[in-house]
Design a protein around this motif. Sequence first.
Motif, mmCIF file in Angstrom:
data_model
loop_
_atom_site.group_PDB
_atom_site.id
_atom_site.type_symbol
_atom_site.label_atom_id
_atom_site.label_comp_id
_atom_site.label_asym_id
_atom_site.label_seq_id
_atom_site.Cartn_x
_atom_site.Cartn_y
_atom_site.Cartn_z
ATOM 1 N N GLU A 16 0.899 -1.354 0.045
ATOM 2 C CA GLU A 16 -0.074 -0.043 -0.105
ATOM 3 C C GLU A 16 0.924 1.187 0.024
ATOM 4 N N ALA A 17 0.410 2.140 -0.707
ATOM 5 C CA ALA A 17 1.143 3.339 -0.724
ATOM 6 C C ALA A 17 0.748 4.575 0.385
ATOM 7 N N ARG A 18 1.801 4.721 1.054
ATOM 8 C CA ARG A 18 1.700 5.488 2.271
ATOM 9 C C ARG A 18 1.320 6.950 1.673
ATOM 10 N N LYS A 19 0.301 7.703 2.290
ATOM 11 C CA LYS A 19 0.206 9.088 1.962
ATOM 12 C C LYS A 19 1.043 9.825 2.605
ATOM 13 N N VAL A 20 1.685 10.728 1.886
ATOM 14 C CA VAL A 20 2.750 11.606 2.373
ATOM 15 C C VAL A 20 2.169 12.978 2.365
ATOM 16 N N ASP A 21 2.386 13.596 3.476
ATOM 17 C CA ASP A 21 1.927 14.954 3.810
ATOM 18 C C ASP A 21 2.742 15.999 3.077
ATOM 19 N N PRO A 22 2.144 16.889 2.157
ATOM 20 C CA PRO A 22 2.742 17.732 1.397
ATOM 21 C C PRO A 22 3.765 18.593 2.058
ATOM 22 N N LEU A 23 5.063 18.926 1.577
ATOM 23 C CA LEU A 23 5.923 19.978 2.101
ATOM 24 C C LEU A 23 5.425 21.332 1.833
ATOM 25 N N LEU A 24 4.577 21.786 1.007
ATOM 26 C CA LEU A 24 4.684 22.950 0.365
ATOM 27 C C LEU A 24 2.986 23.076 -0.025
ATOM 28 N N VAL A 25 2.306 24.148 0.270
ATOM 29 C CA VAL A 25 1.044 24.266 -0.081
ATOM 30 C C VAL A 25 0.794 25.507 -0.739
ATOM 31 N N GLY A 26 -0.317 25.832 -1.692
ATOM 32 C CA GLY A 26 -0.659 26.631 -2.415
ATOM 33 C C GLY A 26 -1.369 27.708 -1.274
ATOM 34 N N LYS A 27 -1.465 28.817 -1.714
ATOM 35 C CA LYS A 27 -2.185 30.199 -0.713
ATOM 36 C C LYS A 27 -3.502 29.723 -0.615
ATOM 37 N N ARG A 28 -4.367 29.319 -1.440
ATOM 38 C CA ARG A 28 -5.608 28.981 -1.044
ATOM 39 C C ARG A 28 -5.774 27.915 0.110
ATOM 40 N N GLU A 29 -4.842 26.761 -0.287
ATOM 41 C CA GLU A 29 -5.046 25.841 0.854
ATOM 42 C C GLU A 29 -4.473 26.292 2.256
ATOM 43 N N ALA A 30 -3.318 27.000 1.957
ATOM 44 C CA ALA A 30 -2.858 27.648 3.415
ATOM 45 C C ALA A 30 -3.759 28.405 4.131
#
Length: 80
Positions: A16-30
């Motif tokens: 199973e592929a582990r879900k990796v948290d993103p290191l960078l996010v866009g302004k809207r998501e932030a």
Amino acid sequence: MRDEFQPGKKPPARAEARKVDPLLVGKREAAGLLSISPRALDYLVSTKQLLTRRIGARVLIPMIELQKFSRSDHPQRLAG
């Protein structure tokens, strides 16, 4: 020989592929993660309260910056 299920044998485990948290996010998501408006996030970026990274035309915010900001107190209003 074919890989068929035989009684008494366990089927092969699937990787199973582990879900990796993103290191960078866009302004809207932030802005959504901080529960503030995109305009308030723009204010934080322009006053250098949040550091950003630029990749091409995109402005991205490191998750570590959002975590640091959310852990500190901010008694004043963001924008007036």
